[in-house]
Structure formats: C-alpha cells, structure tokens
Motif scaffolding. Structure first.
Motif, PDB file in Angstrom:
ATOM      1  N   ARG A 393     -12.587 -14.991  -0.361  1.00  0.00           N
ATOM      2  CA  ARG A 393     -11.961 -14.290  -1.607  1.00  0.00           C
ATOM      3  C   ARG A 393     -13.093 -13.524  -2.197  1.00  0.00           C
ATOM      4  O   ARG A 393     -12.762 -12.285  -2.444  1.00  0.00           O
ATOM      5  N   ARG A 394     -14.309 -13.798  -2.537  1.00  0.00           N
ATOM      6  CA  ARG A 394     -15.143 -12.944  -3.238  1.00  0.00           C
ATOM      7  C   ARG A 394     -15.483 -11.759  -2.341  1.00  0.00           C
ATOM      8  O   ARG A 394     -15.684 -10.833  -3.069  1.00  0.00           O
ATOM      9  N   VAL A 395     -15.497 -12.023  -1.085  1.00  0.00           N
ATOM     10  CA  VAL A 395     -15.858 -10.864  -0.130  1.00  0.00           C
ATOM     11  C   VAL A 395     -14.999  -9.915  -0.056  1.00  0.00           C
ATOM     12  O   VAL A 395     -15.145  -8.805  -0.260  1.00  0.00           O
ATOM     13  N   GLU A 396     -13.547 -10.582  -0.357  1.00  0.00           N
ATOM     14  CA  GLU A 396     -12.453  -9.414  -0.251  1.00  0.00           C
ATOM     15  C   GLU A 396     -12.440  -8.516  -1.405  1.00  0.00           C
ATOM     16  O   GLU A 396     -12.073  -7.494  -1.384  1.00  0.00           O
ATOM     17  N   GLN A 397     -12.746  -9.232  -2.592  1.00  0.00           N
ATOM     18  CA  GLN A 397     -12.727  -8.484  -3.865  1.00  0.00           C
ATOM     19  C   GLN A 397     -13.912  -7.453  -3.714  1.00  0.00           C
ATOM     20  O   GLN A 397     -13.867  -6.392  -4.284  1.00  0.00           O
ATOM     21  N   LEU A 422      -6.966  -3.432   8.734  1.00  0.00           N
ATOM     22  CA  LEU A 422      -7.646  -4.040   7.660  1.00  0.00           C
ATOM     23  C   LEU A 422      -7.795  -3.086   6.392  1.00  0.00           C
ATOM     24  O   LEU A 422      -7.695  -3.356   5.321  1.00  0.00           O
ATOM     25  N   LYS A 423      -7.983  -1.480   6.609  1.00  0.00           N
ATOM     26  CA  LYS A 423      -7.867  -0.890   5.376  1.00  0.00           C
ATOM     27  C   LYS A 423      -6.655  -0.160   4.910  1.00  0.00           C
ATOM     28  O   LYS A 423      -6.540   0.584   4.146  1.00  0.00           O
ATOM     29  N   ALA A 424      -5.684  -0.365   5.976  1.00  0.00           N
ATOM     30  CA  ALA A 424      -4.088   0.065   5.440  1.00  0.00           C
ATOM     31  C   ALA A 424      -3.868   0.077   4.006  1.00  0.00           C
ATOM     32  O   ALA A 424      -3.239   0.966   3.491  1.00  0.00           O
ATOM     33  N   PRO A 425      -4.178  -1.116   3.355  1.00  0.00           N
ATOM     34  CA  PRO A 425      -3.588  -1.350   1.890  1.00  0.00           C
ATOM     35  C   PRO A 425      -4.278  -0.293   0.994  1.00  0.00           C
ATOM     36  O   PRO A 425      -3.870  -0.048  -0.170  1.00  0.00           O
ATOM     37  N   PHE A 426      -5.415   0.689   1.386  1.00  0.00           N
ATOM     38  CA  PHE A 426      -6.083   1.366   0.528  1.00  0.00           C
ATOM     39  C   PHE A 426      -5.678   2.699   0.725  1.00  0.00           C
ATOM     40  O   PHE A 426      -6.370   3.638   0.183  1.00  0.00           O
ATOM     41  N   MET A 427      -4.792   3.107   1.800  1.00  0.00           N
ATOM     42  CA  MET A 427      -4.614   4.461   2.209  1.00  0.00           C
ATOM     43  C   MET A 427      -4.125   5.483   1.129  1.00  0.00           C
ATOM     44  O   MET A 427      -4.524   6.572   1.011  1.00  0.00           O
ATOM     45  N   GLU A 428      -3.171   4.780   0.269  1.00  0.00           N
ATOM     46  CA  GLU A 428      -2.589   5.586  -0.693  1.00  0.00           C
ATOM     47  C   GLU A 428      -3.772   6.072  -1.752  1.00  0.00           C
ATOM     48  O   GLU A 428      -3.753   7.295  -2.283  1.00  0.00           O
ATOM     49  N   MET A 429      -4.503   5.009  -2.189  1.00  0.00           N
ATOM     50  CA  MET A 429      -5.650   5.534  -3.026  1.00  0.00           C
ATOM     51  C   MET A 429      -6.624   6.370  -2.780  1.00  0.00           C
ATOM     52  O   MET A 429      -6.765   7.385  -3.412  1.00  0.00           O
ATOM     53  N   GLU A 430      -6.903   6.686  -1.466  1.00  0.00           N
ATOM     54  CA  GLU A 430      -7.391   7.947  -0.934  1.00  0.00           C
ATOM     55  C   GLU A 430      -6.495   9.162  -0.745  1.00  0.00           C
ATOM     56  O   GLU A 430      -6.909  10.242  -1.154  1.00  0.00           O
ATOM     57  N   LEU A 431      -5.339   9.122  -0.303  1.00  0.00           N
ATOM     58  CA  LEU A 431      -4.702  10.060   0.287  1.00  0.00           C
ATOM     59  C   LEU A 431      -3.543  10.688  -1.024  1.00  0.00           C
ATOM     60  O   LEU A 431      -3.093  11.850  -0.859  1.00  0.00           O
ATOM     61  N   GLY A 432      -3.108   9.832  -1.907  1.00  0.00           N
ATOM     62  CA  GLY A 432      -2.221  10.288  -2.665  1.00  0.00           C
ATOM     63  C   GLY A 432      -0.695   9.703  -1.866  1.00  0.00           C
ATOM     64  O   GLY A 432      -0.720   9.732  -0.777  1.00  0.00           O
ATOM     65  N   GLU A 433       0.203   9.387  -2.731  1.00  0.00           N
ATOM     66  CA  GLU A 433       1.629   9.462  -2.161  1.00  0.00           C
ATOM     67  C   GLU A 433       2.054  10.165  -1.325  1.00  0.00           C
ATOM     68  O   GLU A 433       2.596  10.124  -0.063  1.00  0.00           O
ATOM     69  N   PHE A 458      -0.469   2.716   8.464  1.00  0.00           N
ATOM     70  CA  PHE A 458       0.443   2.534   7.370  1.00  0.00           C
ATOM     71  C   PHE A 458       0.730   1.175   6.928  1.00  0.00           C
ATOM     72  O   PHE A 458       1.138   0.364   7.372  1.00  0.00           O
ATOM     73  N   PRO A 459       0.425   0.845   5.448  1.00  0.00           N
ATOM     74  CA  PRO A 459       0.673  -0.110   4.994  1.00  0.00           C
ATOM     75  C   PRO A 459       2.087  -0.724   4.753  1.00  0.00           C
ATOM     76  O   PRO A 459       2.919   0.131   4.560  1.00  0.00           O
ATOM     77  N   LYS A 460       2.087  -2.079   5.029  1.00  0.00           N
ATOM     78  CA  LYS A 460       3.523  -2.534   4.456  1.00  0.00           C
ATOM     79  C   LYS A 460       3.699  -2.955   3.281  1.00  0.00           C
ATOM     80  O   LYS A 460       2.553  -2.975   2.412  1.00  0.00           O
ATOM     81  N   PRO A 461       4.906  -2.712   2.238  1.00  0.00           N
ATOM     82  CA  PRO A 461       5.013  -2.869   1.160  1.00  0.00           C
ATOM     83  C   PRO A 461       4.178  -4.169   0.655  1.00  0.00           C
ATOM     84  O   PRO A 461       4.322  -5.326   0.992  1.00  0.00           O
ATOM     85  N   GLY A 462       3.350  -3.991  -0.438  1.00  0.00           N
ATOM     86  CA  GLY A 462       2.706  -5.097  -0.786  1.00  0.00           C
ATOM     87  C   GLY A 462       1.296  -5.785  -0.202  1.00  0.00           C
ATOM     88  O   GLY A 462       0.908  -6.664  -0.331  1.00  0.00           O
ATOM     89  N   GLN A 463       1.030  -5.045   1.362  1.00  0.00           N
ATOM     90  CA  GLN A 463      -0.001  -5.561   1.818  1.00  0.00           C
ATOM     91  C   GLN A 463      -1.227  -5.394   1.091  1.00  0.00           C
ATOM     92  O   GLN A 463      -1.615  -4.564   0.686  1.00  0.00           O
ATOM     93  N   ARG A 464      -2.189  -6.564   1.383  1.00  0.00           N
ATOM     94  CA  ARG A 464      -3.344  -6.851   0.811  1.00  0.00           C
ATOM     95  C   ARG A 464      -4.343  -6.877   1.951  1.00  0.00           C
ATOM     96  O   ARG A 464      -4.020  -7.433   3.014  1.00  0.00           O
ATOM     97  N   LEU A 465      -5.469  -6.601   1.480  1.00  0.00           N
ATOM     98  CA  LEU A 465      -6.764  -6.931   2.376  1.00  0.00           C
ATOM     99  C   LEU A 465      -6.958  -8.413   2.507  1.00  0.00           C
ATOM    100  O   LEU A 465      -7.064  -9.222   1.721  1.00  0.00           O
ATOM    101  N   VAL A 466      -7.008  -8.638   3.784  1.00  0.00           N
ATOM    102  CA  VAL A 466      -7.165 -10.207   4.133  1.00  0.00           C
ATOM    103  C   VAL A 466      -8.105 -10.388   5.223  1.00  0.00           C
ATOM    104  O   VAL A 466      -8.023  -9.691   6.182  1.00  0.00           O
ATOM    105  N   LEU A 467      -9.093 -11.187   4.984  1.00  0.00           N
ATOM    106  CA  LEU A 467     -10.175 -11.377   5.879  1.00  0.00           C
ATOM    107  C   LEU A 467     -10.044 -12.513   6.603  1.00  0.00           C
ATOM    108  O   LEU A 467     -11.144 -12.912   7.599  1.00  0.00           O
ATOM    109  N   THR A 468      -9.330 -13.585   6.091  1.00  0.00           N
ATOM    110  CA  THR A 468      -9.361 -14.892   6.994  1.00  0.00           C
ATOM    111  C   THR A 468      -8.368 -14.728   8.027  1.00  0.00           C
ATOM    112  O   THR A 468      -7.504 -13.947   7.976  1.00  0.00           O
ATOM    113  N   ASN A 469      -8.480 -15.519   8.835  1.00  0.00           N
ATOM    114  CA  ASN A 469      -7.534 -15.699  10.289  1.00  0.00           C
ATOM    115  C   ASN A 469      -6.349 -16.010   9.898  1.00  0.00           C
ATOM    116  O   ASN A 469      -5.906 -16.866   9.350  1.00  0.00           O
ATOM    117  N   GLY A 470      -5.250 -15.075  10.095  1.00  0.00           N
ATOM    118  CA  GLY A 470      -4.032 -15.365   9.706  1.00  0.00           C
ATOM    119  C   GLY A 470      -3.273 -15.651  10.911  1.00  0.00           C
ATOM    120  O   GLY A 470      -3.645 -15.271  12.065  1.00  0.00           O
TER     121      GLY A 470
END
Lengths: 470, 426
Positions: A393-397, A422-433, A458-470
């Motif tokens: 969790r700390r690593v994700e943060q 992995l990085k899909a959730p951050f796309m809008e932060m860099e590119l804008g809407e 492209f992120p799914k709505p509400g997608q977050r960074l997850v580094l644990t095996n899902g």
C-alpha cells in the motif's frame, strides 16, 4: 464463445494445429508478463503469416472476442496481459525474416525477430540498429515497436520510433495496410507509422517493419565520476549536455544502488558516495579522446570528488560491471522490484532527485535510483515484497507521488515502459480531459468494437493503481 | 512429505532473460516449456490453480541443463525449484501407481544402478555382444528392428566396452610416478565405469603421470544424480551419505571424476542436507573436495609426446558449465594439446539433449534438441567433437550417426584425447 468452438474455427485459419494452444498449463503460461497480475486467456495462437493474422482479426471482430498481441512478455507495464480473456496472439515464433539492405541502410523484419539479432545482422555490414532496451536479447521487435522502447543509447540516438520508416499492419477489422516505406523522407498523408509505434497494440498488429540502420561508431570511451551529493551529479549531467558533447550513454547509480552492488560483489565502489555517473562517448577515436577530457573537467567543476577514465576496453568493462550487477544486487533482501520510468526534462534532473529523496522518507520505502540519467529517464526502483500487503500500500502511494512529481516538473509518466494497465489511472493527470478524449476517438475509429488489447492505456472509471496480484 | 519450493518462485521477476538460453523453449516453441513458464507453473500448482498431474508434463520435459541459472539476473534457484517439483510429482504418482510398478522403479534406482555387480554384468554383456560378432550379425540381419526406435538408435553408438576381465584387473592404489603433488581419491561413477571404463582407466593413468597419488576406494557408490533427477530425493540422500562416509575415512586432497553429470551432483551434496544439522557440514566438506579431472590436470604439467593434428570442437557438458561452473578448465586443457586446431561451436552452451536418461525417456523431444545442435556442428565441420561426460558423448555420437557423418567426425572424451597425446595407453 467456448474454447472448443473457438479452437475449431481457428483450425481453419492456422496452418499447423500445434500453433493453437488450449491446455490449462499453456493458458497459465501466457497469463503474465514482467509486470503484475495473472489473467487467463481462453486460447493462445501463434501466427506466422500476415493472412493468418488478418483472418484471426476478422473472426475476432465479428464475434467480439478480445485479442491480445504479445512478443516474449518482457513488458513492465502489462502490455500483453489478457485482462478480458479471449485470444493471446503470440507473435514471437514469427522470426523468419531479417533482411539487411546495406545500400538503403534498412532492415526489413518479421515481428518475432529479437531486437539484438537485428543489431548483430547490421554489424556484419558495419551498421548498427541503435535502440538497445536492456531486454534486447529477449524482447521481440514487434513488442519494441508496440511499446516504443528506449534504452541507454536513447540519449544520443533516440528511441525505437526514430528508426521505423515503414510498417505492414493488420487492422482490428482484419484489413492489411502498409504505412510509410523505405525512404527516410516521406510526407505523404498522416504519419500512421508513428501513430502505430507506441500504441501498445491497441490500434493494429504489426506484421512487418522496415527499420533504419546507422553507421557503427569507430570507437568508445568510458569514465566514472563519483559525487558526495546526488544533486551535484544532476548538475554535472545538465552541464555535460550543454557543453556541446553528446555522450552515447550516461547512467547513474545512487547510494542505495552502490551499497547493494558492493555488498553483492565487492568491486571497490565508494559506498559513502551519494551517486556515481557512468559516461560513455562514441565516435572518432581522436575526437572522443579530446571530449572525454572536457567531460572530466566539467565533472570536477560540478564537485565530483573522483573521476576515473578507462584506458583499455577491459577497464571499461570493469566500470560497466557495476551497472550490470544492479539488478541481482538490489533484489537480494526482498524479491519484488517495482521499476518506474517517470521522465523529466534534463534541466529538472536535480529537482527530481530531491523529490525522490522526499518520497523515500515520507513513505519509508526502499527506493533506489539508477538508470539513463542523461535523458531525464530516471529509473526510481522500489524494492518490496509483494506478499506484504501493508508495504505494498505504501509503495502504491509512493509510486503515485513519483508520477505527480514528474508531471509537475514538466515531465511524463513513462519514458519507455508504456502505460498498459499500470499507469492508465494517471493518464488524465498528464494529458487533460480533452487530450485523453482525442486519443480515445482515434482508438474508436480504428477499433469500433474495442477488441484489440482492450483494458490498456484508457482507464476504467474509478480505476486505481494496484500492484498486488489480482 | 515433499513440498514445492514455493518461496523460491518469488525470486523470479518474470523478466524472461532465461528464454533464449532454454533449449526446450527453442525446440518446443512455447512458454510452457521455458524456465520462466515452469517456475510460474510450480507457483500455480502450489497455489492450487493446477494439479500435480498437470504440472508433470512441463516438468518432465525440462532437460535440467540449468543454463537458465547462468543467465538469470536475480539468481533464481531453478535447480531447487525443479527438483522440488519432481519430488512432489513422484510422491503424488506413487500414491496412484500399482504396487508392482512401484517396486520395479525402486529396484532400478535403489538397487540396480548403484549396484556395480549388476551393472558390470550388463556391461560385460554389452562387451560380449560387441566382441563375439553378435553386434555385426544383429545389424546385418536387421534383428534390431524389433527394438523400439529410441533403443535402436543408441545401439549404434554404444562404445566398445572393456570386457569384464580387463575391468576387473583394476587395482586400488596407483602411486604417483614422481613425488606426489596431490593425493587423489578417484570417483568412478557407475554407468561411466561400465560403458566407458577405459576412460576411467586412462584418467587414472593421466593423473599418475601428472604427479598424483590415486586411490580407487571400493566403498564408493553411485552419485545419485539420475535418482535425484527423477524426484527420488530420499534415495539420493542415502547414496550421498554412503559416499560421504566412505571418503571421509581417507585423507584426500581432492576427489576427482571425469563425468560432468556425476561431478555436478557431487558438488551439490550440501544442498541435499541444508536442513540437516548432522550432515550439513560433512556434506559441504565433501562437496568442496570434488573436482573435475580438468581442474587438476590444468594445475599440473602434462608431458605431451605426440602432436594431435586435428580440427576439433568442444561440446561442454551443461552440468560441468552450469552447476560445477567449470567453463574454462576443460577448454584450456584442450587448447594446450599440441597440434590441435580449435574451432568454437556456435551456441555451444545449449544442451545437446542427452540430459541423464532424458534422451531415452523423451526420445523425440531429445532428438529435436539434438537436431539444433547438429545444425551448429555442420557450420564448423570439425574432424572431432570433444566432450566431458558420457551422456553427452553418446548423444553427440548419435547426432553424428544420424547426420551420416560417422566416417568424417569422431567423438571423444577429453581424457581419451589427452591420453593419446601423452602416450598413455588404454
């Protein structure tokens, strides 16, 4: 569609039945890459001809089956993961074509050819294929093209996209197109070649590529510079690059990395130093002899406490050995390596080092920095144990803050590993809407049924960074 | 009860750097038969996603050459993971197979292979078969065609085996010809001492010639490699203890063998007893004393008597390179022979497909690996292929035979070549 029926239909397309894999052990063997997560496909196919790929895409498009192209699965961002099941297209077996034309200075290759093999074939004609991702002995050119891979030589020679001048591509609807050609100059219409390169297998399947080759540099020269303050080393980098000299490689190792390597194999590295730089120049032997002295002076002026220039190729190899040992050395205590590749403009390298130091302290993570410092493509690596959920969790943060820092400093989420899952959730932060929406519109017009590598970029709505095996 | 080496699978970061080094990934063409794939499947089996019987195929088709360990950037202990999987699968199978089959298997590994008398009788049978002219008759009359293809293939490449009488002549103590440099305990191996006992004899003579005092102790037994590769860890441990106990009684500087595969098992005895307080140290001391003959001969001076005007290439034994980590010693020794023209075999670090009994159990897969090897042999066209292990020796001979090159390419053990160059008779 169930697996048996799908296999039946694919048997009409693929010439050899053994290139259709349906066993559970086979499906598990194509469920992962070098990033995180296990996702089972329904079937794996190993095409070896363009018309096979075209027919598979037509079938998938009609039946709305997801298709996941894959090279040798060395992706660090989840590019080939079959997150929605469906078909994995393993293109790594299609490695028959590797034609070097030394007059046109190009190589024409099929997608499964190994990157290093292209360089080896070019060397026979006194040429090189410059992109050199560290996985080049394993990675396929198809995967490199899809991800627009870089590597240490990127500083001077650029990355994969700078060497691609023509492609054969199968579209998501199963049509075969050719983009670009065999000439360096070509402005006929939109540059679809560059659009496909780096599109992470979401717009088309590359079935052949025409690559530019370069003359081989006559000589190389290596040096190591040691710094007590990592921010000084960052300053040295920007000063070297603004002094009119362009090294072929400029790599950094921070204190954490130096100590880890020295504990792993004693090489006599300065374990009390905060950073060391490894610098390689290439070109005419007389020219680089002069240049290496100037680099030495710049380093000393930037508070380097020690500078060593290799006099022989053996000494050079000795200096590079430290860098080579980084990977095994840093995973000795804990096995999981989260390798980020956030990249900043060169002038911001010292500022990025400061931010990384703060992030390490704030989240108490084992963060080390090494990598291609010269082009701002730092590789902050966090070492953890993925079985320790609290630590992860700390690593994700921490990773989230690394991304934020890079973007705030005018940089980018990913220099060479790609976005993937992995990085899909951050796309809008860099590119804008709007920026992200324009990309989405391109995807929709190429792939109206969203069957090619869905779930990536492209992120799914509400997608977050997850580094644990899902 | 046996357990999968689950913790060790987490050391694999799945970078895939092992893929180009893996012979079966090359020939079988899928991730399932790659080191990374197999490690992942062991993890999946440990987590219950696949069954042990599903795991069995990919594990059994691994050659165990361990070339992947050498290229791994994070030092994954592939050998340990593989052996744990074999042991677990073997245990699981025993629960299911009939009692008779189980007894037979145990008999072969526990009694037959380690039993010198039994093997020697078999070896004597081979010698008799060859010397009596029966081999010729059998070949001419095509009587061999009743054998399955895999056994038939090997019949052609059997070495000329020393008869029982010659072999029984072997004594126990061979004093150095000069002031002794090292006191050597010689490890004979069981298959080696049956099929290739003349190489053992020549090895001893070479060591003597180089100034070593050589002793062949009678108490030694099989190294346990074939058993270990079949998941019979307990039998391997039993044999290891016998050997450790036997050699501990003597004051040897080194324990020397001429068998790449057995040597690899011997230097890894310590790994068998990692969690065994009583045996861990003893096994470690024993393992450290074991070296390949090339290491000793390389340190001493061999007087050559004859120029060997031959164009040779060298096929390293995987277990010599990847487990014993003796890459340069055999090669330097080979290059030191006067008159030799050495040509490097491209991709020489790829396994030839012999791999213990792999070429008998998985004949077709082994022949695919061998075909790749022979493509490279074709590129250098040597007059002679030099090996350091009986398994590789037979396999390369089979490759030469299959390609119809028997009259042009000779296959020899490095000891045979050295013996000839030094004028050491058989």
């Amino acid at each position: 569609m169930n697996q048996e029926r799908l296999a039946g239909l694919l048997k009409n397309i693929v010439v050899e039945e053994k290139r259709i894999l349906t066993d559970k052990v086979d499906l598990y063997s194509y469920s992962f890459d070098a990033s995180f997560g296990v996702h089972l496909p329904d079937i794996v196919v190993q095409p070896k001809q363009t018309n096979e790929v075209a027919a598979i895409m037509k079938l998938a498009n009609e039946q709305a089956i997801p298709v996941y192209p894959r090279g040798q699965g060395t992706s660090l961002s989840g590019g080939p993961l079959p997150v929605n099941g469906g078909i994995v297209l393993d293109l790594s077996k299609w490695d028959e074509k590797l034609d070097v034309d030394h007059e046109d200075m190009v190589a024409v290759v099929s997608p499964g050819v190994l990157t290093a093999d292209i360089n080896d074939a070019a060397l026979k004609f006194g040429l090189i294929y410059p992109p050199d991702p560290s996985s080049s002995n394993v990675s396929t050119i198809g995967g490199n093209l899809a991800e627009n891979s870089g590597g240490p030589r990127g500083l001077k020679y650029g990355v994969t996209k700078d060497y691609v001048i023509g492609l054969e591509v199968v579209t998501p609807e199963g049509e075969i197109i050719r983009t670009g050609g065999r000439t360096v100059k070509n402005v006929t219409g939109y540059d679809l070649t560059k659009l496909i390169v780096g599109s992470e297998g979401t717009l088309g399947i590359i079935t052949e590529a025409t690559l530019r080759l370069f003359p081989k540099p006559q000589a190389t020269k290596t040096m190591m510079a040691v710094f007590d303050d990592i921010v000084d080393s960052g300053r040295a980098i920007t000063r070297i690059l603004s002094s009119g000299i362009l090294p072929s490689k400029l790599e950094i190792m921070d204190n954490g990395t130096i100590v880890a390597v020295e504990e792993y194999e004693p090489l006599g590295l300065p374990t009390d130093a905060e950073a060391l730089l490894l610098i390689e120049l290439d070109g005419h032997p007389v020219a680089i002899e002069d240049e290496i002295q100037r680099v030495e002076t710049v380093c000393k002026e930037s508070a380097a406490r020690d500078v060593r220039v290799a006099n022989t190729s053996e000494e050079a190899a000795e200096l590079w050995r430290a860098r080579k040992l980084v990977s095994p050395a840093i995973v000795r205590e804990k096995p999981t390596k989260i390798s980020e590749d956030a990249t900043v403009p060169r002038s911001q390298i010292p500022a990025m080092f400061k931010r990384l130091r703060e992030i390490r302290e704030k989240f108490k993570v084992d963060l080390v920095v090494f990598g291609h410092a010269g082009d701002g493509n730092l590789h902050p690596n966090i070492i953890a144990d993925k079985r320790d959920e609290e630590e992860m969790r700390r690593v994700e943060q921490a990773v989230e803050e690394i991304f934020e820092a890079a973007i705030e400093l005018g940089g980018t989420l990913s220099g060479e590993h790609g976005i993937g899952t992995l990085k899909a959730p951050f796309m809008e932060m860099e590119l804008g809407e709007v920026g992200l929406d324009m990309m989405k519109r391109i995807k929709e017009s190429w792939d109206p049924n969203n069957i090619l590598n869905p779930g990536k970029i492209f992120p799914k709505p509400g997608q977050r960074l997850v580094l644990t095996n899902g | 009860m046996a357990e999968l080496a689950y913790e060790e699978t987490f050391d694999c970061v799945q970078c895939g750097y092992c893929l180009p080094a893996c012979p079966t990934y090359l020939t079988m063409g899928k991730e399932t038969h790659s080191p990374r794939g197999r490690i992942n499947l062991v993890k999946m089996a440990a987590e219950g996603h696949i069954s042990y019987s599903e795991l069995e195929g990919p594990i059994n088709l691994c050659l165990g050459c361990r070339a992947c360990e050498v290229v791994c950037p994070t030092n994954v202990q592939y050998g340990k993971i593989l052996e744990s999987a074999k042991e677990v699968i073997q245990e699981d199978k025993k629960k299911r197979i009939t009692k008779r089959a189980k007894l037979f298997q145990e008999f072969v590994f526990d009694k037959a292979i380690p039993n010198k008398k039994m093997l020697h009788t078999a070896g004597g049978g081979i010698a008799l078969y060859q010397k009596s002219g029966l081999q010729k008759v059998a070949r001419k009359t095509k009587a061999l065609n009743i054998l399955p293809e895999n056994l038939r293939a090997f019949e052609k490449v059997l070495p000329n085996v020393e008869g029982l009488i010659e072999r029984n002549k072997r004594g126990e103590h061979y004093p150095a010809e000069l002031k002794p440099a090292f006191r050597i305990g010689f490890f004979t191996g069981c298959v080696m001492d049956t099929m290739f006992s003349s190489i053992n004899t020549q090895s001893i003579k070479l060591l003597q010639r180089a100034g070593c005092d050589v002793t062949v102790i009678k108490e030694q037994t099989c190294c346990g490699a074939l058993q270990n590769h079949s998941g019979e860890t307990e039998i391997t441990k039993k044999l290891a203890k016998e050997n450790i106990r036997a050699f501990e009684k003597y004051e040897f500087d080194y324990i020397v063998n001429s068998i790449g595969g057995c040597g690899a098992q011997l230097v890894e005895y310590d790994k068998l007893f990692e969690n065994d307080a009583e045996w861990a140290d003893r096994a470690k001391r024993f393992a450290e004393k074991n070296v390949d003959i090339s290491v000793i001969l390389g340190q001493l001076r061999l007087e050559f008597e004859k120029e060997m005007n031959k164009v040779v290439t060298y096929q390293p034994s995987c277990h010599m390179s990847n487990v014993q980590k003796r890459v340069n010693e055999p090669l330097n020794l080979l290059k030191s022979i006067p008159g030799i023209t050495y040509l490097e075999l491209p991709n020489k670090d790829m396994c030839c497909g012999s791999a213990g009994i792999y070429n008998i159990v998985n004949y077709e897969e082994s022949m695919d690996v061998l075909d790749e090897k022979m493509k490279h042999v074709g590129k250098v066209s040597p007059e002679m292929i030099v090996t350091t292990n009986p398994g590789c020796h037979l396999q390369m001979k089979l490759g030469v035979e299959k390609e119809g090159l028997s009259d042009r390419i000779e296959v020899v053990h490095i000891v045979e070549l050295l013996a000839e160059a030094c004028g050491v008779g058989k």
